[in-house]
Design an enzyme around this catalytic site. Sequence first.
Site, PDB file in Angstrom:
ATOM      1  N   ASP A 138       0.791  -1.279   0.165  1.00 25.88           N
ATOM      2  CA  ASP A 138       0.187   0.023  -0.161  1.00 25.88           C
ATOM      3  C   ASP A 138       1.040   1.161  -0.032  1.00 25.88           C
ATOM      4  O   ASP A 138       1.449   1.449   0.865  1.00 25.88           O
ATOM      5  CB  ASP A 138      -0.843  -0.035   1.273  1.00 25.88           C
ATOM      6  CG  ASP A 138      -2.121   0.885   1.062  1.00 25.88           C
ATOM      7  OD1 ASP A 138      -2.006   1.686   0.034  1.00 25.88           O
ATOM      8  OD2 ASP A 138      -3.135   0.852   1.859  1.00 25.88           O
ATOM      9  N   ALA A 139       1.245   1.647  -1.111  1.00 31.32           N
ATOM     10  CA  ALA A 139       2.203   2.800  -1.193  1.00 31.32           C
ATOM     11  C   ALA A 139       1.519   4.152  -1.768  1.00 31.32           C
ATOM     12  O   ALA A 139       1.875   5.133  -1.910  1.00 31.32           O
ATOM     13  CB  ALA A 139       3.278   2.423  -2.265  1.00 31.32           C
ATOM     14  N   LYS A 140       0.541   4.016  -2.778  1.00 32.45           N
ATOM     15  CA  LYS A 140      -0.439   4.860  -3.394  1.00 32.45           C
ATOM     16  C   LYS A 140       0.725   5.804  -4.162  1.00 32.45           C
ATOM     17  O   LYS A 140       0.437   7.035  -4.132  1.00 32.45           O
ATOM     18  CB  LYS A 140      -1.214   5.663  -2.168  1.00 32.45           C
ATOM     19  CG  LYS A 140      -2.221   4.910  -1.702  1.00 32.45           C
ATOM     20  CD  LYS A 140      -3.289   5.608  -0.861  1.00 32.45           C
ATOM     21  CE  LYS A 140      -3.930   4.523   0.004  1.00 32.45           C
ATOM     22  NZ  LYS A 140      -3.061   4.118   1.070  1.00 32.45           N
ATOM     23  N   ARG A 141       1.386   5.237  -5.139  1.00 31.09           N
ATOM     24  CA  ARG A 141       2.358   6.002  -5.827  1.00 31.09           C
ATOM     25  C   ARG A 141       1.621   6.358  -7.092  1.00 31.09           C
ATOM     26  O   ARG A 141       0.593   6.231  -7.146  1.00 31.09           O
ATOM     27  CB  ARG A 141       3.585   4.700  -6.304  1.00 31.09           C
ATOM     28  CG  ARG A 141       4.441   4.538  -5.247  1.00 31.09           C
ATOM     29  CD  ARG A 141       5.101   5.663  -4.539  1.00 31.09           C
ATOM     30  NE  ARG A 141       6.206   5.114  -3.583  1.00 31.09           N
ATOM     31  CZ  ARG A 141       6.111   4.897  -2.226  1.00 31.09           C
ATOM     32  NH1 ARG A 141       5.244   5.607  -1.597  1.00 31.09           N
ATOM     33  NH2 ARG A 141       7.244   4.543  -1.527  1.00 31.09           N
ATOM     34  N   THR A 198      -0.681  -0.291  -4.775  1.00 31.29           N
ATOM     35  CA  THR A 198      -1.915   0.528  -4.759  1.00 31.29           C
ATOM     36  C   THR A 198      -1.298   1.953  -5.444  1.00 31.29           C
ATOM     37  O   THR A 198      -0.155   2.249  -5.182  1.00 31.29           O
ATOM     38  CB  THR A 198      -2.413   0.916  -3.458  1.00 31.29           C
ATOM     39  OG1 THR A 198      -1.503   1.753  -2.624  1.00 31.29           O
ATOM     40  CG2 THR A 198      -3.222  -0.091  -2.922  1.00 31.29           C
TER      41      THR A 198
END
Length: 267
Positions: free
Chosen positions: A61-64, A88
């Site tokens: 879960d990094a939302k890059r 993510t």
Amino acid sequence: MPIADVRAFNRAIVDATKDLVCAYKPNIAFYEALGLEGLAALRDTTAYIRKTAPDAVLLADAKRGDIDSTSVKYAEAMFDYWGFDAVTVNGYMGGESLSPFFNYSDRGVFVVCRSSNPGAREFQDIIVSPDAQELGMDGSGQKMPLYEWMAVRSSKWNANGNLGLVVGATSPEQLRIVREHCPGVPILIPGVGAQGGELEASVKNGMDCSDDGMCKSPNILINSSRGIIYADRSADGFADGARMLQHDCVMTSTACWRRRARRGNAV
Ligand SMILES: O=c1ccn([C@@H]2O[C@H](COP(=O)(O)O)[C@@H](O)[C@H]2O)c(=O)[nH]1
């Protein structure tokens, strides 16, 4: 609550839950916040998961997300260096900014569509009027909330079949709409437990019945983090947290299947 030994804490969670979960989703922020020592703990934790639970999906879960040349580096970091199965990402910079992630055709890319936090509505629920041509429709543009446009539009990014979406359990109605637009797409559903999301409604509305109406492959990943890792700092506590969630998911989805079967598979 600081954790004295992150590696030992994570190992205890993995040991207690490895037979109960299908995926582990480390949130990179918590490791980055600990600096180099945190990253080393993440490296050791992912290695431990691979060894102990080899079938589990490792989802970062990094939302890059950034301009494409920078996303190339984010994707290399997540997939080549860290070896995650999925990540993510934030899609609000547009499709081309995410293509470096989608180009890894054997990895999953979960695009945030309708997040679980209270502020989600501030932008994601704003009504937009996408170009009719973009929608592939005749006539004037149809109005819809931005998150819904994200769901519709993201299917264009799915040439490799590795798109997933993130929709919070705190908004089951929006989840139902996203599922309608996106049959066959895995949906990661965070927000049950500490955030007060609705598990039953999320399972019902998120399950994918596109195959044959019997939801052979429900295509949802229900996430609970604090609900499991802070359940009670003991092996039994971790396992109980995971078991309770698993039990509730199975009960709800089975009830749903039965109801649908009684209605002659009508969805
Ligand atoms: O919309 C979103 C997207 C990501 N998350 C992340 O999931 C977990 C949820 O933690 P809980 O303790 O189960 O609330 C956390 O890592 C978030 O950053 C989300 O909650 N909502």
